[in-house]
Design a protein around this motif. Structure first.
Motif, PDB file in Angstrom:
ATOM      1  N   PRO A   1       0.721  -1.166   0.120  1.00  0.00           N
ATOM      2  CA  PRO A   1      -0.030   0.024   0.028  1.00  0.00           C
ATOM      3  C   PRO A   1       0.838   1.440  -0.031  1.00  0.00           C
ATOM      4  O   PRO A   1       0.320   2.251  -0.615  1.00  0.00           O
ATOM      5  N   HIS A   2       2.048   1.299   0.787  1.00  0.00           N
ATOM      6  CA  HIS A   2       2.697   2.325   0.837  1.00  0.00           C
ATOM      7  C   HIS A   2       3.452   2.671  -0.678  1.00  0.00           C
ATOM      8  O   HIS A   2       3.354   4.008  -0.907  1.00  0.00           O
ATOM      9  N   LEU A   3       3.754   1.732  -1.317  1.00  0.00           N
ATOM     10  CA  LEU A   3       4.184   2.051  -2.646  1.00  0.00           C
ATOM     11  C   LEU A   3       3.403   2.491  -3.585  1.00  0.00           C
ATOM     12  O   LEU A   3       3.460   3.548  -4.511  1.00  0.00           O
ATOM     13  N   ILE A   4       2.273   2.066  -3.542  1.00  0.00           N
ATOM     14  CA  ILE A   4       0.941   2.392  -4.353  1.00  0.00           C
ATOM     15  C   ILE A   4       0.772   3.976  -3.999  1.00  0.00           C
ATOM     16  O   ILE A   4       0.433   4.756  -4.952  1.00  0.00           O
ATOM     17  N   SER A   5       0.604   4.373  -2.722  1.00  0.00           N
ATOM     18  CA  SER A   5       0.244   5.491  -2.284  1.00  0.00           C
ATOM     19  C   SER A   5       1.344   6.670  -2.600  1.00  0.00           C
ATOM     20  O   SER A   5       1.143   7.657  -3.233  1.00  0.00           O
ATOM     21  N   ASP A   6       2.633   6.316  -2.727  1.00  0.00           N
ATOM     22  CA  ASP A   6       3.906   7.124  -3.085  1.00  0.00           C
ATOM     23  C   ASP A   6       3.753   7.352  -4.492  1.00  0.00           C
ATOM     24  O   ASP A   6       3.800   8.279  -4.991  1.00  0.00           O
ATOM     25  N   CYS A   7       3.350   6.330  -5.452  1.00  0.00           N
ATOM     26  CA  CYS A   7       3.170   6.457  -6.840  1.00  0.00           C
ATOM     27  C   CYS A   7       2.060   7.290  -6.938  1.00  0.00           C
ATOM     28  O   CYS A   7       2.199   8.289  -8.023  1.00  0.00           O
ATOM     29  N   LEU A   8       1.057   7.358  -6.501  1.00  0.00           N
ATOM     30  CA  LEU A   8      -0.205   7.910  -6.537  1.00  0.00           C
ATOM     31  C   LEU A   8       0.237   9.736  -6.388  1.00  0.00           C
ATOM     32  O   LEU A   8      -0.205  10.529  -7.192  1.00  0.00           O
ATOM     33  N   ILE A   9       0.744   9.653  -5.123  1.00  0.00           N
ATOM     34  CA  ILE A   9       1.017  11.042  -4.865  1.00  0.00           C
ATOM     35  C   ILE A   9       1.957  11.967  -5.959  1.00  0.00           C
ATOM     36  O   ILE A   9       1.902  13.070  -6.182  1.00  0.00           O
ATOM     37  N   HIS A  10       2.865  11.042  -6.535  1.00  0.00           N
ATOM     38  CA  HIS A  10       3.816  11.587  -7.430  1.00  0.00           C
ATOM     39  C   HIS A  10       3.120  11.847  -8.793  1.00  0.00           C
ATOM     40  O   HIS A  10       3.191  12.894  -9.271  1.00  0.00           O
TER      41      HIS A  10
ATOM     42  N   PHE B   1      -0.025  12.656  -8.870  1.00  0.00           N
ATOM     43  CA  PHE B   1      -1.024  13.862  -8.582  1.00  0.00           C
ATOM     44  C   PHE B   1      -0.152  15.251  -8.715  1.00  0.00           C
ATOM     45  O   PHE B   1      -0.716  16.218  -8.535  1.00  0.00           O
ATOM     46  N   THR B   2       1.025  15.185  -8.395  1.00  0.00           N
ATOM     47  CA  THR B   2       1.873  16.413  -8.645  1.00  0.00           C
ATOM     48  C   THR B   2       1.641  17.127  -9.843  1.00  0.00           C
ATOM     49  O   THR B   2       1.882  18.298  -9.979  1.00  0.00           O
TER      50      THR B   2
ATOM     51  N   GLN C   1     -11.315   5.336  -2.212  1.00  0.00           N
ATOM     52  CA  GLN C   1     -10.649   5.635  -1.219  1.00  0.00           C
ATOM     53  C   GLN C   1      -8.933   5.687  -1.090  1.00  0.00           C
ATOM     54  O   GLN C   1      -8.725   6.609  -0.721  1.00  0.00           O
ATOM     55  N   ASP C   2      -8.531   4.961  -1.844  1.00  0.00           N
ATOM     56  CA  ASP C   2      -7.125   5.062  -2.019  1.00  0.00           C
ATOM     57  C   ASP C   2      -6.466   6.313  -2.782  1.00  0.00           C
ATOM     58  O   ASP C   2      -5.893   7.286  -2.318  1.00  0.00           O
ATOM     59  N   TRP C   3      -7.373   6.734  -3.925  1.00  0.00           N
ATOM     60  CA  TRP C   3      -7.078   8.116  -4.532  1.00  0.00           C
ATOM     61  C   TRP C   3      -7.372   9.136  -3.648  1.00  0.00           C
ATOM     62  O   TRP C   3      -6.839  10.342  -3.544  1.00  0.00           O
ATOM     63  N   HIS C   4      -8.572   9.087  -2.834  1.00  0.00           N
ATOM     64  CA  HIS C   4      -8.996  10.114  -1.965  1.00  0.00           C
ATOM     65  C   HIS C   4      -7.911  10.315  -0.884  1.00  0.00           C
ATOM     66  O   HIS C   4      -7.378  11.633  -0.626  1.00  0.00           O
ATOM     67  N   GLN C   5      -7.309   9.367  -0.322  1.00  0.00           N
ATOM     68  CA  GLN C   5      -6.184   9.556   0.744  1.00  0.00           C
ATOM     69  C   GLN C   5      -5.171  10.250   0.245  1.00  0.00           C
ATOM     70  O   GLN C   5      -4.480  10.841   0.798  1.00  0.00           O
ATOM     71  N   ALA C   6      -4.606   9.570  -1.057  1.00  0.00           N
ATOM     72  CA  ALA C   6      -3.547  10.337  -1.748  1.00  0.00           C
ATOM     73  C   ALA C   6      -3.740  11.710  -2.030  1.00  0.00           C
ATOM     74  O   ALA C   6      -2.848  12.677  -1.730  1.00  0.00           O
ATOM     75  N   ALA C   7      -4.815  12.229  -2.678  1.00  0.00           N
ATOM     76  CA  ALA C   7      -4.993  13.631  -2.963  1.00  0.00           C
ATOM     77  C   ALA C   7      -5.324  14.267  -1.577  1.00  0.00           C
ATOM     78  O   ALA C   7      -5.052  15.555  -1.728  1.00  0.00           O
ATOM     79  N   GLU C   8      -5.511  13.879  -0.336  1.00  0.00           N
ATOM     80  CA  GLU C   8      -5.464  14.620   0.716  1.00  0.00           C
ATOM     81  C   GLU C   8      -4.365  14.881   1.551  1.00  0.00           C
ATOM     82  O   GLU C   8      -4.436  15.346   2.365  1.00  0.00           O
ATOM     83  N   THR C   9      -3.099  14.303   0.695  1.00  0.00           N
ATOM     84  CA  THR C   9      -1.923  14.636   1.249  1.00  0.00           C
ATOM     85  C   THR C   9      -1.511  15.883   1.748  1.00  0.00           C
ATOM     86  O   THR C   9      -1.341  16.462   0.478  1.00  0.00           O
ATOM     87  N   PRO C  10      -1.159  16.381   2.838  1.00  0.00           N
ATOM     88  CA  PRO C  10      -1.007  17.788   2.969  1.00  0.00           C
ATOM     89  C   PRO C  10       0.329  18.266   2.210  1.00  0.00           C
ATOM     90  O   PRO C  10       0.323  19.398   1.754  1.00  0.00           O
ATOM     91  N   TRP C  11       1.177  17.405   1.834  1.00  0.00           N
ATOM     92  CA  TRP C  11       2.491  17.858   1.092  1.00  0.00           C
ATOM     93  C   TRP C  11       1.995  18.389  -0.152  1.00  0.00           C
ATOM     94  O   TRP C  11       2.720  19.263  -0.633  1.00  0.00           O
ATOM     95  N   LEU C  12       0.859  17.676  -0.608  1.00  0.00           N
ATOM     96  CA  LEU C  12       0.479  18.234  -2.135  1.00  0.00           C
ATOM     97  C   LEU C  12      -0.147  19.537  -2.377  1.00  0.00           C
ATOM     98  O   LEU C  12       0.399  20.282  -2.905  1.00  0.00           O
TER      99      LEU C  12
END
Length: 474
Positions: A6-15, A17-18, A33-44
């Motif tokens: 899950p962490h690898l998938i999340s990191d790829c999504l965040i990248h 989404f930039t 849900q996975d896309w939602h969590q990635a899109a809500e990342t404060p860093w983005l």
């Protein structure tokens, strides 16, 4: 999706989404849900905020026990900018701030409402104004209420705030300089410069507070700390008043000049020579190789790049020249180097000596003279030109979002920046704001902006100037 990584998938999504815009990112957050969590990342959202505005008031995130996320910050500030871009009736309020019985000579925003540190969930901006009636007044510009008024003194001639927008500094017609607590109006200190005209410049070097004052006698006097203790005095304009005074973004250079003599060149002074003068050495000072100085500005994104409008060899022709200022130190001496970067003639069809110059970034200069506004690149390319006022422009405010011009025709013109592909940034005219009746007023004299408001002073025909405050947070 592979639930074992899950962490690898999340990191790829965040990248991925930039590369999305804010609208696309919001849409992506609704997919699953996975896309939602990635899109809500404060860093983005933090990245989006800093890419768009450079300066964000991080203190407002989580202030007063409320969890304001970077996403909410971004969306809130975009919403305010949209309201200021459209300027629709009902999208803002206008308050007339009355109380001064003389001409308003200037005004400043205080900390909580400054353009560099906007507090997006607190709409009560505060402005302090100075007047020839001898008073300083503070106003809540959203409700139009006065907050405090200083005791009457000699007619005031100027006002600035310190870099933290907490202290207000004024000068009067006798040369008396005073500092005031912006929130309470309490006088902090005073110093007599002995000059009927003072140009004020406040800055900080290594967290040390300084105030440099240009005088009518052509001198530059530097004071230290809130107690206004005198550090140095240097003659720069030889009996002509210093009415141009700037500090470079890296705080290493002070530019001083006069607009009253077309033959005198402006000078750059090593700041350390003023703030920590040596008894054995003269201040490090160098003339800029131009004739006269009608307007000048340091480029905000460069350490010490100075743009100057000056006269050319032909009568009534003006030139804009850009210089990099640096210092060369050897074992035995230090030498100032002023190197020309660019120089080009201006297509200003005016003989007016009242020319305004501001810089948006490293490659965008904004000029105003008479009724016209020009936008030039640093190479001299004309990017935009506007002639929307019927009388001369008296003041303008430039930031990374917009340009606001104030005119003697009793109107404000609001223009916003847009990126025009390969040509880079240019201006788009949006709307105008009116200042009242010509039977009562002569026109606007000053204008200033913060993240969600515009304030301008109107010259009254009865000698009593009024502030007009346009607030877009309602």
């Amino acid at each position: 999706m592979d639930l074992h990584q899950p962490h690898l998938i999340s990191d790829c999504l965040i990248h991925v989404f930039t590369f999305l815009t804010d609208e696309d990112l919001i849409s992506a957050s609704s997919v699953c849900q996975d896309w939602h969590q990635a899109a809500e990342t404060p860093w983005l959202w933090r990245r989006m905020c800093l890419q768009r505005w450079t300066f964000c008031n991080i203190a407002v995130l989580g202030s007063e026990g409320v969890d304001h996320s970077w996403k909410r910050y971004f969306l809130r500030r975009c919403h305010l900018e949209m309201k200021m871009t459209k300027g629709r009736t009902g999208g803002y309020t206008c308050k007339s701030l009355r109380g001064h019985t003389g001409r308003v000579v200037g005004f400043v925003y205080l900390q909580e409402s400054s353009a560099q540190l906007p507090h997006l969930w607190n709409g009560s901006a505060t402005v302090c104004s100075a007047s020839a009636d001898g008073t300083v007044r503070a106003w809540n510009i959203q409700n139009g209420e006065p907050l405090w008024c200083s005791p009457v003194q000699s007619p005031l001639t100027g006002i600035v705030s310190d870099e933290q927008h907490e202290v207000v500094i004024t000068a009067d017609s006798t040369g008396l300089i005073k500092t005031w607590q912006g929130q309470t109006g309490q006088e902090v200190a005073s110093f007599s410069a002995g000059s009927p005209h003072c140009t004020l410049l406040q800055y900080s070097v290594n967290n040390n507070w300084f105030l440099t004052v240009g005088t009518s006698q052509g001198a530059v006097c530097t004071l230290a700390d809130s107690a206004l203790a005198k550090r140095s005095s240097v003659m720069v304009c030889d009996s002509f008043k210093v009415n141009t005074l700037l500090v470079s973004p890296d705080k290493k250079w002070i530019m001083a000049g006069t607009k009253d003599n077309d033959d005198l060149s402006p000078k750059v002074i090593y700041t350390e020579s003023l703030t920590s003068p040596s008894e054995d050495e003269d201040p490090l000072c160098q003339s800029v190789p131009v004739v006269g100085c009608q307007a000048a500005v340091f480029i905000p994104t460069q350490p010490a790049r100075l743009a100057i409008i000056h006269h050319s060899e032909r009568p009534n022709n003006k030139v804009l020249s850009v210089f990099d200022v640096s210092i060369k130190k050897t074992k035995y001496k230090s030498e100032i180097q002023v190197q020309q970067v660019e120089s080009f003639p201006l297509t200003l069809n005016t003989r007016s000596s009242h020319v305004l110059l501001e810089a948006k970034d490293s490659n965008c200069l904004v000029l105003a003279a008479d009724q016209e506004l020009w936008v030039y690149s640093l190479k001299g390319a004309l990017l935009a030109n506007f002639k929307e006022h019927t009388l001369p422009i008296s003041s303008m405010c430039v930031d990374s979002f917009r340009v606001v011009t104030a005119s003697q025709d009793l109107s404000l013109r609001v223009l916003t920046w847009r990126n025009d592909g390969d040509r880079g940034p240019t201006l788009e005219s949006r709307y105008h704001l009116l200042g009242g009746s010509h039977t009562m007023s002569r026109g606007f004299t000053h204008v200033a902006c913060d993240y969600s408001s515009i304030v301008a002073s109107v010259e009254g025909k009865d000698g009593k100037d009024v502030l007009k405050a346009y607030s877009f947070t309602s």
